[in-house]
Design an enzyme around this catalytic site. Structure first.
Site, PDB file in Angstrom:
ATOM      1  N   ASP A 202      10.216   0.183   8.370  1.00  0.00           N
ATOM      2  CA  ASP A 202       9.540   1.339   7.767  1.00  0.00           C
ATOM      3  C   ASP A 202       8.371   0.822   6.925  1.00  0.00           C
ATOM      4  O   ASP A 202       8.225   1.168   5.749  1.00  0.00           O
ATOM      5  CB  ASP A 202      10.515   2.135   6.903  1.00  0.00           C
ATOM      6  N   ASN A 207       5.846   1.309   0.916  1.00  0.00           N
ATOM      7  CA  ASN A 207       6.849   0.262   0.768  1.00  0.00           C
ATOM      8  C   ASN A 207       6.226  -1.113   0.577  1.00  0.00           C
ATOM      9  O   ASN A 207       6.889  -2.136   0.795  1.00  0.00           O
ATOM     10  CB  ASN A 207       7.785   0.247   1.986  1.00  0.00           C
ATOM     11  N   ASP A 219      12.250  -1.975  -0.062  1.00  0.00           N
ATOM     12  CA  ASP A 219      12.993  -0.944   0.661  1.00  0.00           C
ATOM     13  C   ASP A 219      13.199  -1.289   2.132  1.00  0.00           C
ATOM     14  O   ASP A 219      12.518  -0.775   3.022  1.00  0.00           O
ATOM     15  CB  ASP A 219      12.309   0.417   0.529  1.00  0.00           C
TER      16      ASP A 219
END
Length: 327
Positions: A202, A207, A219
């Site tokens: 992701d 992030n 994360d």
């Protein structure tokens, strides 16, 4: 049918503090919520005023074994000098704590700002960071983490949207048609056979934290197996071919200081983009019983949103069916 109990409904402020303390921390400041929907994440300072992040995992999403894989990946990356927010472990090496029905992990709070994707120097630095990540993660086994399967993910997303009751009339028919066409197209696509490695999963600017010259990744909740390009494509503009080519050049140049990049993977980008678009709407609907989601995404109840979503999917369908300049 009985309604689902909202997740985290029993995570009161006092219980949250008790959980952090039972994991081994003294609280030196009142925790405050960070911007997270899938899990519940809080920033706090310990008794020495060192900043930390407490992450309470969404119930029933990941098994303990899958979370252990996430933590093992973080440990390997940190040991290799890759800039990540590594998980804290106590003296016994425990990183996942079960406290009063909650699962909790703690991380040092990293400082910085999101990268500016129109800055070529920052894109080069991002490529370096992700190249370092993949150079370290490529040989790691994460047996309890998922492998990217576009056809299954898109079909599951389609089913979730159509069964949600949010669409009706022509809009529902149009969504059903274009999503079915996408699933069929994916099923007959012939993409280059490229390796899957352990990826962040992701890797969007939210992030990534840094100072403009060096960046760290946080994360890793969605880590799993996919082609390496999964961690690169969200750093690209999709609007102007010339801009995207320039961005790619900088990212790959930085990446290849640490690991060779198989350029055949670029043919995967339209598929990854389509899959993320379908999954995002389904993810929100699947979490609608969590009060944080209606509050954060009120437009999901608007017919205008769904009409725009159908049009966006049609653009993606055409992109899948036509030759891509990136390939």
């Amino acid at each position: 049918m009985a309604s689902l109990s909202p997740p985290f409904s029993d995570l009161s402020p006092s219980r949250m503090v008790r959980a952090i303390e039972k994991a081994g921390f003294g609280i030196g400041s009142e925790p405050f919520a960070l911007n997270s929907y899938e899990n519940r994440v809080y920033a706090f300072r310990d008794e020495d005023l060192t900043p930390w992040v407490a992450k309470f995992y969404r119930p029933e999403r990941w098994s303990d074994a899958a979370i252990a894989d996430e933590h093992r990946l973080l440990g390997q990356l940190a040991s290799a000098g890759v800039p990540v927010g590594d998980v804290w472990r106590n003296a016994e090496g425990v990183s996942l704590f079960h406290v009063e029905g909650q699962r909790l992990a703690l991380f040092p709070q990293l400082r910085g700002r999101a990268p500016e994707l129109d800055d070529m120097g920052q894109l080069f630095a991002l490529g370096q960071t992700i190249g370092r990540l993949h150079a370290s993660s490529a040989s790691l086994s994460l047996p309890h983490r998922p492998r990217f399967d576009a056809a299954s993910l898109c079909k599951e997303s389609r089913d979730a949207v159509l069964s949600s009751g949010r669409l009706s009339g022509t809009t529902r028919d149009d969504y059903a048609a274009v999503s079915e066409a996408i699933v069929r197209t994916i099923g007959r696509m012939s993409l280059p056979n490229v390796a899957s490695i352990a990826v962040h999963g992701d890797c969007h600017p939210g992030n990534i934290l840094g100072d403009g010259e060096q960046f760290a990744l946080v994360d890793f909740d969605d880590c799993g197996y996919a082609p390496a390009v999964q961690d690169l494509w969200m750093l690209l503009s999709e609007h102007h071919e010339q801009d995207t080519q320039a961005q790619l050049s900088e990212i790959i140049e930085g990446y290849e200081e640490y690991r060779e990049f198989d350029r055949r993977e670029l043919a995967w980008i339209p598929l990854l983009r389509t899959c993320r678009l379908m999954r995002h709407s389904a993810w929100i609907l699947n979490r609608w019983h969590d009060p944080a989601f209606p509050q954060a995404f009120p437009w999901m109840e608007s017919s205008d949103f769904w009409r725009d979503h159908v049009r966006a999917l049609e653009v993606q369908r055409l992109g899948l069916e036509q030759p891509q300049w990136l390939a």
